[in-house]
Design a protein around this motif. Structure first.
Motif, PDB file in Angstrom:
ATOM      1  N   SER A  42      -1.202  32.314   1.409  1.00 23.50           N
ATOM      2  CA  SER A  42      -0.652  32.762   2.689  1.00 23.50           C
ATOM      3  C   SER A  42       0.864  32.880   2.679  1.00 23.50           C
ATOM      4  O   SER A  42       1.576  31.928   2.364  1.00 23.50           O
ATOM      5  CB  SER A  42      -1.062  31.794   3.799  1.00 23.50           C
ATOM      6  OG  SER A  42      -0.490  32.184   5.030  1.00 23.50           O
ATOM      7  N   ALA A  43       1.354  34.064   3.047  1.00 28.11           N
ATOM      8  CA  ALA A  43       2.779  34.271   3.294  1.00 28.11           C
ATOM      9  C   ALA A  43       3.081  34.211   4.787  1.00 28.11           C
ATOM     10  O   ALA A  43       4.210  34.454   5.207  1.00 28.11           O
ATOM     11  CB  ALA A  43       3.220  35.618   2.733  1.00 28.11           C
ATOM     12  N   ARG A  44       2.083  33.919   5.586  1.00 31.36           N
ATOM     13  CA  ARG A  44       2.254  33.755   7.032  1.00 31.36           C
ATOM     14  C   ARG A  44       2.514  32.284   7.314  1.00 31.36           C
ATOM     15  O   ARG A  44       1.770  31.420   6.865  1.00 31.36           O
ATOM     16  CB  ARG A  44       1.012  34.231   7.775  1.00 31.36           C
ATOM     17  CG  ARG A  44       1.067  34.008   9.285  1.00 31.36           C
ATOM     18  CD  ARG A  44      -0.245  34.414   9.948  1.00 31.36           C
ATOM     19  NE  ARG A  44      -0.333  33.931  11.306  1.00 31.36           N
ATOM     20  CZ  ARG A  44       0.101  34.589  12.377  1.00 31.36           C
ATOM     21  NH1 ARG A  44       0.640  35.781  12.225  1.00 31.36           N
ATOM     22  NH2 ARG A  44      -0.022  34.088  13.594  1.00 31.36           N
ATOM     23  N   HIS A  45       3.531  32.010   8.117  1.00 23.56           N
ATOM     24  CA  HIS A  45       3.922  30.625   8.373  1.00 23.56           C
ATOM     25  C   HIS A  45       3.918  30.294   9.862  1.00 23.56           C
ATOM     26  O   HIS A  45       4.557  29.348  10.282  1.00 23.56           O
ATOM     27  CB  HIS A  45       5.303  30.355   7.783  1.00 23.56           C
ATOM     28  CG  HIS A  45       5.437  30.757   6.351  1.00 23.56           C
ATOM     29  ND1 HIS A  45       4.739  30.138   5.343  1.00 23.56           N
ATOM     30  CD2 HIS A  45       6.159  31.739   5.760  1.00 23.56           C
ATOM     31  CE1 HIS A  45       5.041  30.696   4.182  1.00 23.56           C
ATOM     32  NE2 HIS A  45       5.893  31.683   4.411  1.00 23.56           N
ATOM     33  N   TYR A  46       3.197  31.082  10.655  1.00 25.22           N
ATOM     34  CA  TYR A  46       3.249  30.906  12.098  1.00 25.22           C
ATOM     35  C   TYR A  46       1.989  30.238  12.624  1.00 25.22           C
ATOM     36  O   TYR A  46       0.906  30.806  12.570  1.00 25.22           O
ATOM     37  CB  TYR A  46       3.397  32.260  12.802  1.00 25.22           C
ATOM     38  CG  TYR A  46       4.581  33.075  12.368  1.00 25.22           C
ATOM     39  CD1 TYR A  46       5.872  32.616  12.574  1.00 25.22           C
ATOM     40  CD2 TYR A  46       4.418  34.306  11.772  1.00 25.22           C
ATOM     41  CE1 TYR A  46       6.971  33.366  12.186  1.00 25.22           C
ATOM     42  CE2 TYR A  46       5.512  35.074  11.379  1.00 25.22           C
ATOM     43  CZ  TYR A  46       6.778  34.596  11.594  1.00 25.22           C
ATOM     44  OH  TYR A  46       7.860  35.342  11.217  1.00 25.22           O
ATOM     45  N   ALA A  47       2.125  29.026  13.150  1.00 26.69           N
ATOM     46  CA  ALA A  47       1.074  28.386  13.951  1.00 26.69           C
ATOM     47  C   ALA A  47      -0.316  28.534  13.344  1.00 26.69           C
ATOM     48  O   ALA A  47      -1.256  28.977  13.987  1.00 26.69           O
ATOM     49  CB  ALA A  47       1.091  28.965  15.370  1.00 26.69           C
ATOM     50  N   LEU A  48      -0.473  28.128  12.095  1.00 29.30           N
ATOM     51  CA  LEU A  48      -1.746  28.308  11.403  1.00 29.30           C
ATOM     52  C   LEU A  48      -2.775  27.222  11.712  1.00 29.30           C
ATOM     53  O   LEU A  48      -3.968  27.485  11.781  1.00 29.30           O
ATOM     54  CB  LEU A  48      -1.502  28.315   9.875  1.00 29.30           C
ATOM     55  CG  LEU A  48      -0.830  29.543   9.283  1.00 29.30           C
ATOM     56  CD1 LEU A  48      -0.523  29.301   7.814  1.00 29.30           C
ATOM     57  CD2 LEU A  48      -1.736  30.752   9.422  1.00 29.30           C
ATOM     58  N   GLU A  49      -2.316  25.983  11.873  1.00 31.85           N
ATOM     59  CA  GLU A  49      -3.227  24.855  11.813  1.00 31.85           C
ATOM     60  C   GLU A  49      -4.329  24.889  12.849  1.00 31.85           C
ATOM     61  O   GLU A  49      -5.498  24.641  12.536  1.00 31.85           O
ATOM     62  CB  GLU A  49      -2.442  23.534  11.926  1.00 31.85           C
ATOM     63  CG  GLU A  49      -1.592  23.196  10.717  1.00 31.85           C
ATOM     64  CD  GLU A  49      -0.263  23.938  10.707  1.00 31.85           C
ATOM     65  OE1 GLU A  49       0.003  24.688  11.674  1.00 31.85           O
ATOM     66  OE2 GLU A  49       0.505  23.770   9.746  1.00 31.85           O
ATOM     67  N   GLY A  50      -3.984  25.215  14.108  1.00 29.11           N
ATOM     68  CA  GLY A  50      -4.979  25.136  15.175  1.00 29.11           C
ATOM     69  C   GLY A  50      -6.181  26.032  14.951  1.00 29.11           C
ATOM     70  O   GLY A  50      -7.327  25.585  15.041  1.00 29.11           O
TER      71      GLY A  50
END
Length: 345
Positions: A42-50
């Motif tokens: 993943s190169a996306r780092h926005y609010a992933l966990e939820g």
């Protein structure tokens, strides 16, 4: 669920990438000998966990993230080859998704659910990748200094080259993917010569270059500049912190081509051992999990049946510019050259 195979010796020469913190209660391990069912590069780092915690709880499919920038991750997937561990490649910017497909690392999917959930211009024509979150890059302004009537409603981006904005304009740097994709989209829409004229106009107006969107928004709020171009969700974030922020959105080019948009999206890696589960994840993110995926970062859902979260719903509806991932990707080099030719830093 099937366990993951151990890391192959072929990975020995590949530079290690940072691994995100394990999701609570999911038994997700670090890279090497992981028992996670799906590996997401993943190169996306926005609010992933939820969102991914919800998916794991609902399906029992465990997930591990390997993080890096898009170029690093694509290089790693290619270097690992058939022995690779990646199941899903996730990144931001349509040009990056187009590039991944061009490099033949993504698997075409047959998915009526995704065909229905993701508009045609927000997914690959061969179904190798799918947009999952949408962001609008539009005009922002200080309402104490600027009125909506000051903007060109037909071609707002080009309108910022008007001399009336001299000394009043802030934008992102030329190395920003946001800047490059905006310029690439203008090349596709207006042609190279017209786009060069527009960018030269920005430069002639003494555009102040900011290193990130938050810095740009704060400059507008402070009156350092009167107008800029930012992603909408940065404005939402700052408004959440400070409801009195002196920054408003103006939806660009509503009487013309529409507001420039970009996406964050994903595809299934061709060498995945768990392609069915990987496809299940992407389908879930585009449908049942769409709100969980986009709301935490105030992004717009790609799925037209899903409503935007309340903060950005207040921004109102807008006409978006049709997205051309091929233009963003194939014309990126030309956009970089054009920015340099125009003297845009």
């Amino acid at each position: 669920m099937p366990s993951r195979r151990p890391t192959r010796a072929a990975l020995a020469g590949v530079a290690a990438l940072a691994v995100t913190a394990p999701l609570a209660g999911c038994g997700v391990l670090g890279i090497g000998g992981s028992n996670a069912d799906l590996q997401i590069y993943s190169a996306r780092h926005y609010a992933l966990e939820g969102a991914f915690k919800d998916f794991q709880d609902e399906t029992g499919i465990s997930i591990e993230f390997i993080s890096g920038n898009d170029a690093e991750l694509l290089q790693r997937i290619k270097a690992e080859g058939a022995d690779g561990e990646a199941d899903v490649f996730m990144t931001v910017d349509a040009g990056n998704l187009w590039n991944a497909a061009q490099q033949d690392v993504l698997k075409p999917l047959q998915s009526p659910a995704l065909d229905k959930a993701v508009p045609a211009d927000l997914r690959d024509s061969e179904n190798r990748w799918f947009g999952l979150a949408m962001r609008a890059r539009t005009t922002t302004y200080n309402p104490d200094k600027v009125k909506p009537a000051d903007f060109d409603p037909k071609d707002t981006y080009a309108g910022l080259a008007d001399p009336k904005w001299k000394g009043r304009l802030c934008m992102r740097d030329a190395t920003s993917a946001y800047t490059q994709s905006l310029v690439a989209s203008l090349i596709g829409l207006e042609g190279r010569e017209k786009t060069l004229e527009i960018v030269k106009g920005w430069v002639a107006n003494g555009v102040q270059i900011k290193s990130n969107d938050v810095e740009l928004i704060k400059a507008i709020d402070a009156g350092t500049c009167d107008v800029g171009i930012t992603n909408h969700y940065y404005v939402a974030r700052e408004l959440k912190k400070n409801p009195n922020l002196k920054v408003k959105l103006y939806w660009a080019s509503q009487q013309g081509a529409g507001t420039h948009v970009n996406i964050s999206g994903a595809g299934v890696v061709k060498t995945s051992d768990n392609a069915a589960q990987a496809q299940q994840l992407i389908e879930w993110l585009a449908t049942k999990g769409q709100s969980a995926f986009v709301d935490g970062n105030h992004e717009y859902p790609v799925n037209p049946d899903v409503k935007p979260e309340p903060m950005i719903a207040k921004f109102g509806e807008f006409k978006r510019m049709p997205l051309s991932a091929e233009a963003y990707g194939s014309q990126n080099a030309e956009a970089v050259e054009l920015l340099a030719e125009a003297g845009y830093k």
